[in-house]
Design a protein around this motif. Structure first.
Motif, PDB file in Angstrom:
ATOM      1  N   ALA A  68       0.396  -1.149   0.133  1.00 11.93           N
ATOM      2  CA  ALA A  68       0.365   0.137  -0.029  1.00 11.93           C
ATOM      3  C   ALA A  68       1.540   1.092  -0.250  1.00 11.93           C
ATOM      4  CB  ALA A  68      -1.041   0.216   1.295  1.00 11.93           C
ATOM      5  N   ASP A  69       1.796   1.404   1.206  1.00  8.92           N
ATOM      6  CA  ASP A  69       2.637   2.577   0.914  1.00  8.92           C
ATOM      7  C   ASP A  69       3.460   3.079  -0.608  1.00  8.92           C
ATOM      8  OD1 ASP A  69       2.305   2.849   3.374  1.00  8.92           O
ATOM      9  OD2 ASP A  69       4.271   1.218   3.996  1.00  8.92           O
ATOM     10  N   SER A  70       3.605   1.308  -1.512  1.00  7.47           N
ATOM     11  CA  SER A  70       4.750   2.203  -3.261  1.00  7.47           C
ATOM     12  C   SER A  70       3.755   2.710  -3.204  1.00  7.47           C
ATOM     13  CB  SER A  70       5.264   1.014  -3.380  1.00  7.47           C
ATOM     14  OG  SER A  70       4.727  -0.229  -3.787  1.00  7.47           O
ATOM     15  N   ALA A  71       2.160   1.613  -3.719  1.00 11.00           N
ATOM     16  CA  ALA A  71       1.140   2.525  -4.086  1.00 11.00           C
ATOM     17  C   ALA A  71       1.022   4.406  -3.780  1.00 11.00           C
ATOM     18  CB  ALA A  71      -0.058   1.755  -4.160  1.00 11.00           C
ATOM     19  N   ALA A  72       0.406   4.161  -2.444  1.00 14.39           N
ATOM     20  CA  ALA A  72       0.165   6.037  -2.128  1.00 14.39           C
ATOM     21  C   ALA A  72       1.231   6.856  -2.372  1.00 14.39           C
ATOM     22  CB  ALA A  72       0.608   5.036  -0.616  1.00 14.39           C
ATOM     23  N   ALA A  73       2.645   5.665  -2.369  1.00 18.71           N
ATOM     24  CA  ALA A  73       3.677   7.121  -2.422  1.00 18.71           C
ATOM     25  C   ALA A  73       3.658   7.722  -4.693  1.00 18.71           C
ATOM     26  CB  ALA A  73       5.195   6.016  -2.549  1.00 18.71           C
ATOM     27  N   ALA A  74       2.861   6.496  -5.371  1.00 21.71           N
ATOM     28  CA  ALA A  74       3.108   6.660  -6.791  1.00 21.71           C
ATOM     29  C   ALA A  74       2.401   6.918  -6.792  1.00 21.71           C
ATOM     30  CB  ALA A  74       3.825   5.214  -7.588  1.00 21.71           C
ATOM     31  N   VAL A 113      -1.570   2.757 -17.527  1.00 20.25           N
ATOM     32  CA  VAL A 113      -2.403   4.035 -18.442  1.00 20.25           C
ATOM     33  C   VAL A 113      -1.806   5.635 -17.688  1.00 20.25           C
ATOM     34  CG1 VAL A 113      -4.510   5.211 -19.327  1.00 20.25           C
ATOM     35  CG2 VAL A 113      -4.046   2.230 -19.761  1.00 20.25           C
ATOM     36  N   LYS A 114      -1.748   5.014 -16.445  1.00 18.52           N
ATOM     37  CA  LYS A 114      -2.532   6.213 -15.497  1.00 18.52           C
ATOM     38  C   LYS A 114      -0.176   7.239 -15.760  1.00 18.52           C
ATOM     39  CE  LYS A 114      -2.202   7.732  -9.875  1.00 18.52           C
ATOM     40  NZ  LYS A 114      -1.715   7.745  -9.964  1.00 18.52           N
ATOM     41  N   TYR A 115       0.998   6.459 -15.241  1.00 18.13           N
ATOM     42  CA  TYR A 115       1.846   6.387 -14.955  1.00 18.13           C
ATOM     43  C   TYR A 115       2.093   7.144 -16.452  1.00 18.13           C
ATOM     44  CZ  TYR A 115       1.672   3.972 -10.215  1.00 18.13           C
ATOM     45  OH  TYR A 115       1.835   3.409  -9.611  1.00 18.13           O
ATOM     46  N   ALA A 116       1.757   6.365 -17.688  1.00 17.76           N
ATOM     47  CA  ALA A 116       2.067   6.867 -18.819  1.00 17.76           C
ATOM     48  C   ALA A 116       2.255   8.395 -19.521  1.00 17.76           C
ATOM     49  CB  ALA A 116       1.634   6.061 -20.121  1.00 17.76           C
ATOM     50  N   ASN A 150      10.355   9.094 -20.365  1.00 25.70           N
ATOM     51  CA  ASN A 150       9.833   8.909 -21.976  1.00 25.70           C
ATOM     52  C   ASN A 150       9.577   7.388 -22.399  1.00 25.70           C
ATOM     53  OD1 ASN A 150       9.927   9.231 -25.444  1.00 25.70           O
ATOM     54  ND2 ASN A 150      11.399   8.134 -25.674  1.00 25.70           N
ATOM     55  N   ILE A 151      10.473   6.425 -21.474  1.00 31.15           N
ATOM     56  CA  ILE A 151      10.043   4.525 -21.645  1.00 31.15           C
ATOM     57  C   ILE A 151       8.825   4.671 -21.164  1.00 31.15           C
ATOM     58  CG2 ILE A 151      10.545   2.959 -20.855  1.00 31.15           C
ATOM     59  CD1 ILE A 151      13.371   3.529 -20.850  1.00 31.15           C
ATOM     60  N   LEU A 152       8.309   5.115 -19.244  1.00 34.33           N
ATOM     61  CA  LEU A 152       6.864   5.031 -19.536  1.00 34.33           C
ATOM     62  C   LEU A 152       5.639   5.200 -20.139  1.00 34.33           C
ATOM     63  CD1 LEU A 152       7.041   6.457 -15.682  1.00 34.33           C
ATOM     64  CD2 LEU A 152       6.415   4.355 -16.187  1.00 34.33           C
ATOM     65  N   ARG A 153       5.946   6.536 -20.702  1.00 36.24           N
ATOM     66  CA  ARG A 153       5.084   7.325 -22.118  1.00 36.24           C
ATOM     67  C   ARG A 153       4.564   6.172 -22.856  1.00 36.24           C
ATOM     68  NH1 ARG A 153       5.927  10.791 -25.985  1.00 36.24           N
ATOM     69  NH2 ARG A 153       3.874  11.639 -26.850  1.00 36.24           N
ATOM     70  N   GLY A 154       5.801   5.191 -23.953  1.00 37.60           N
ATOM     71  CA  GLY A 154       5.428   4.261 -24.599  1.00 37.60           C
ATOM     72  C   GLY A 154       5.449   3.193 -24.210  1.00 37.60           C
ATOM     73  N   ALA A 155       5.504   2.675 -22.779  1.00 32.87           N
ATOM     74  CA  ALA A 155       6.053   1.561 -22.078  1.00 32.87           C
ATOM     75  C   ALA A 155       4.598   0.148 -22.522  1.00 32.87           C
ATOM     76  CB  ALA A 155       5.759   1.531 -20.475  1.00 32.87           C
ATOM     77  N   LEU A 156       3.703   0.676 -22.908  1.00 32.04           N
ATOM     78  CA  LEU A 156       2.463  -0.432 -22.872  1.00 32.04           C
ATOM     79  C   LEU A 156       2.134  -0.489 -24.019  1.00 32.04           C
ATOM     80  CD1 LEU A 156      -0.474   1.018 -20.651  1.00 32.04           C
ATOM     81  CD2 LEU A 156       0.663  -0.665 -20.315  1.00 32.04           C
ATOM     82  N   LEU A 190      -0.504  -2.454 -25.110  1.00 33.34           N
ATOM     83  CA  LEU A 190      -1.903  -1.226 -25.652  1.00 33.34           C
ATOM     84  C   LEU A 190      -2.079  -1.008 -24.499  1.00 33.34           C
ATOM     85  CD1 LEU A 190      -3.604  -5.301 -26.522  1.00 33.34           C
ATOM     86  CD2 LEU A 190      -2.643  -3.006 -27.850  1.00 33.34           C
ATOM     87  N   SER A 191      -2.852   0.450 -24.654  1.00 31.20           N
ATOM     88  CA  SER A 191      -2.890   1.755 -23.977  1.00 31.20           C
ATOM     89  C   SER A 191      -4.348   1.470 -23.477  1.00 31.20           C
ATOM     90  CB  SER A 191      -2.656   2.356 -24.131  1.00 31.20           C
ATOM     91  OG  SER A 191      -2.187   3.495 -22.967  1.00 31.20           O
ATOM     92  N   ALA A 192      -5.331   1.661 -22.719  1.00 34.33           N
ATOM     93  CA  ALA A 192      -6.491   1.307 -22.627  1.00 34.33           C
ATOM     94  C   ALA A 192      -6.598   3.045 -22.503  1.00 34.33           C
ATOM     95  CB  ALA A 192      -7.142   0.594 -21.359  1.00 34.33           C
ATOM     96  N   PRO A 193      -8.029   3.750 -22.770  1.00 29.98           N
ATOM     97  CA  PRO A 193      -8.268   5.439 -21.857  1.00 29.98           C
ATOM     98  C   PRO A 193      -8.708   5.249 -20.893  1.00 29.98           C
ATOM     99  CG  PRO A 193     -10.137   3.789 -23.287  1.00 29.98           C
ATOM    100  CD  PRO A 193      -8.664   3.364 -23.332  1.00 29.98           C
TER     101      PRO A 193
END
Length: 597
Positions: free
Chosen positions: A8-14, A74-77, A98-104, A106-109
């Motif tokens: 929960a901590d790591s998710a909250a931090a992100a 999607v959220k992080y991208a 840049n890696i995060l933005r294009g990492a998926l 398939l990206s869902a809206p």
């Protein structure tokens, strides 16, 4: 990927809102890396279980964790896109954003339920493939069995039946799901600022999507003349064997006659095309393995031995305990060969339904290349746990497999030195290799040409199948053995389409492997013809290779390429050098023939 759920901590931090400053961007990236690392552990295990034990429960588990991964991705991208606009970012933060933005893939809206629907469809597509069957004379065949039979059967009617039943049973049911998946994925890619999903895929090569497409076409133009010569020669041989009624002397080649369900590699019909006199290589790898009573596990041990001969460490004990090396008898599995790293450190595994034959011997060397690459970069931060580009990951094992030369087979005790083919067999050796390596090039190219067209709308659902047939004809000079219609969905009969694995990597890898191979042979001081070189046992090659692999995705791929080869640009020239004697010979054989289609 240890079996701990994300904390929960790591998710909250992100999820915290970091300021739009260089320091805030760095903190955001660090939190995201921690969160995704933790998630990758449990989701990787769910994917492994789903691939090695297909049922409704494991489908649901894979879709569940896949949905979480897609939603986070999607959220992080989209957040990464905001931070990427901050001025004054350091190199690593900018690269990771840049890696995060294009990492998926398939990206869902962000629409509620979109990620769940996308993952349910993607899981269903993959499981449809895994459960796929063909038939021959009324007998039902699994995917791995029909693949093997397509390589050995020489009866045109039976080949057509296997081809037709596989494509119809596997591909047809996927059509509506695939159409819907494209709609969702494109909406997701557009929310991230990409024109479409294909543009998102092409943005992962340290250049713009348009620059990548141009590079792709440049590389094909370099090697196309070699393919054209091979196509012309192969068609003549098939015409001589089967006659005009089955394979005409001009025009495209009938797809099912080429020894492979997708006509992507033609080595299985070497017996049909072998040159008189020089065609008998004096050995067959399948026969050597059988004669030495090698088991599938023995074959994997031999593959590991190549990498350890270069000075790389042996595989961990857990590899041998946890890999799926042969098809289990009691359950449905995905037999398509793959390599896994389930804890981002050293829980390395392969998943295969290995048969004792030459093809799977090569595949093992290839898959272990992924495992050794995964372990080499395991000290990198999470977002750099990858190849320099996806073509590198495929090329590592491929270039090692190029070293499965007669000399190597002698060194590992499979071939007697007295049986090593003499120089007059070189054309046969090269033709056998070219039937796989060269024949693959246009197939490697057209799979994503089709998908890029699907994603950008130039190929509509109304002509999905015709566009696939047309591209296979345009690039491969191949035509289906039976009539097709828009009831069909032939692309779905190839794993990487329902599996949503981008395919440009395989085309790049087919060229990169010859660049790596030439560099390794130069390092090893090889003086003979390039195609006879084996660098088995060369520790300098191993050290330089490891230095490149350890970089992971931490630097632009030209830096990694330069670290091993001294060059910064992918080129088809080493491949042309390797096959130069064959190409000269093919031109002689094709004199007077009407080449092209």
């Amino acid at each position: 990927m240890a079996a701990t759920a994300p904390t929960a901590d790591s998710a909250a931090a992100a999820n915290a809102d970091y300021p739009l400053t260089p320091e805030g961007a760095r903190a955001f990236v660090a939190a995201v890396e921690k969160d995704l690392f933790d998630l990758s552990i449990i989701s990787g295990r769910a994917q492994w279980v789903n691939s090695t034990y297909i049922n409704d429960d494991t489908d649901a588990l894979a879709a569940y964790f896949g949905t979480i991964g897609t939603e986070k991705g999607v959220k992080y991208a989209s957040e990464a896109a905001r931070y990427a606009r901050v001025q004054g970012l350091d190199f690593d933060t900018a690269r990771k954003l840049n890696i995060l933005r294009g990492a998926l893939v398939l990206s869902a809206p962000n629409t509620p339920g979109a990620a769940a629907e996308l993952n349910t469809i993607a899981t269903r597509l993959q499981s449809t493939y895994g459960k796929g069957r063909a038939s021959l004379n009324g007998k039902v065949l699994t995917g791995d069995d029909v693949e093997a039979l397509m390589g050995t059967n020489r009866n045109p009617a039976e080949l057509a039946e296997m081809w037709k039943t596989w494509h119809e049973n596997v591909g047809r049911p996927m059509r509506n799901d695939y159409t819907r998946m494209v709609e969702i994925a494109n909406s997701g890619a557009q929310e991230l600022g990409y024109a479409d999903t294909g543009a998102m895929w092409r943005s992962n090569y340290d250049m713009t999507p348009d620059e990548f497409a141009a590079t792709y076409d440049r590389l094909w133009s370099e090697v196309k003349p070699l393919y054209d010569d091979l196509h012309c020669y192969t068609r003549t041989k098939l015409n001589q064997k089967y006659g005009n009624g089955v394979q005409p002397a001009t025009g495209p080649i009938r797809a099912d006659l080429l020894g492979n369900m997708w006509a992507q590699e033609w080595g299985n019909i070497y017996d049909v095309v072998a040159p008189k006199g020089a065609g008998d290589l004096g050995y067959d790898v399948t026969d050597l393995l059988v004669a030495k009573k090698k088991s599938p596990t023995d074959m994997v041990k031999i593959g590991e031995g190549f990498y350890t001969s270069l000075g790389l460490a042996p595989l961990p004990a857990s590899f041998w305990e946890r890999s799926q090396i042969t098809r289990p008898r009691d359950r449905e599995v995905v037999c398509h060969a793959s390599a896994w790293d389930l804890d981002n450190k050293d829980d390395l595994r392969i998943k295969m339904c290995t048969k004792v034959n030459g093809d799977d011997f090569v595949t093992i060397h290839h898959e272990l290349g992924h495992n050794y690459y995964q372990r080499a970069y395991n000290q990198q931060p999470y977002l750099y746990l990858n190849g320099a580009n996806d073509g590198f990951h495929e090329a590592i094992g491929d270039f090692v497999a190029l070293s499965i030369t007669p000399e190597y087979l002698v060194q590992i005790g499979l071939l007697d030195r007295s049986k090593v083919p003499s120089a007059d067999k070189d054309i046969g050796l090269l033709l056998r290799q070219g039937m796989d390596k060269v024949a693959f090039l246009p197939f490697g190219l057209m799979v994503d040409k089709w998908r890029w067209g699907v994603f950008n709308g130039s190929i509509t659902p109304a002509n999905y199948n015709q566009a696939w047939v047309d591209l296979k004809k345009q690039y491969q000079g191949i035509t289906p053995p039976v009539a097709r219609s828009e009831q069909d969905f032939d692309p779905g009969a190839k794993f990487h389409i329902p599996g949503n694995t981008p395919y440009a990597r395989y085309f790049l890898a087919r060229l990169l492997q010859f660049q790596f191979y030439k560099a390794a042979c130069d390092m090893a001081g090889w003086k003979g013809p390039l195609h006879r070189c084996s660098f088995y046992g060369n520790k300098e090659v191993g050290a330089r290779l490891n230095a490149m692999m350890q970089m992971g995705a931490s630097k632009p791929w030209p830096d990694a390429l330069e670290a091993f080869t001294g060059n910064r640009e992918i080129s088809g020239k080493p491949m042309l050098e390797y096959f130069a004697p064959l190409q000269a010979w093919l031109k002689q054989q094709n004199q007077g023939k009407q080449c092209g289609w």
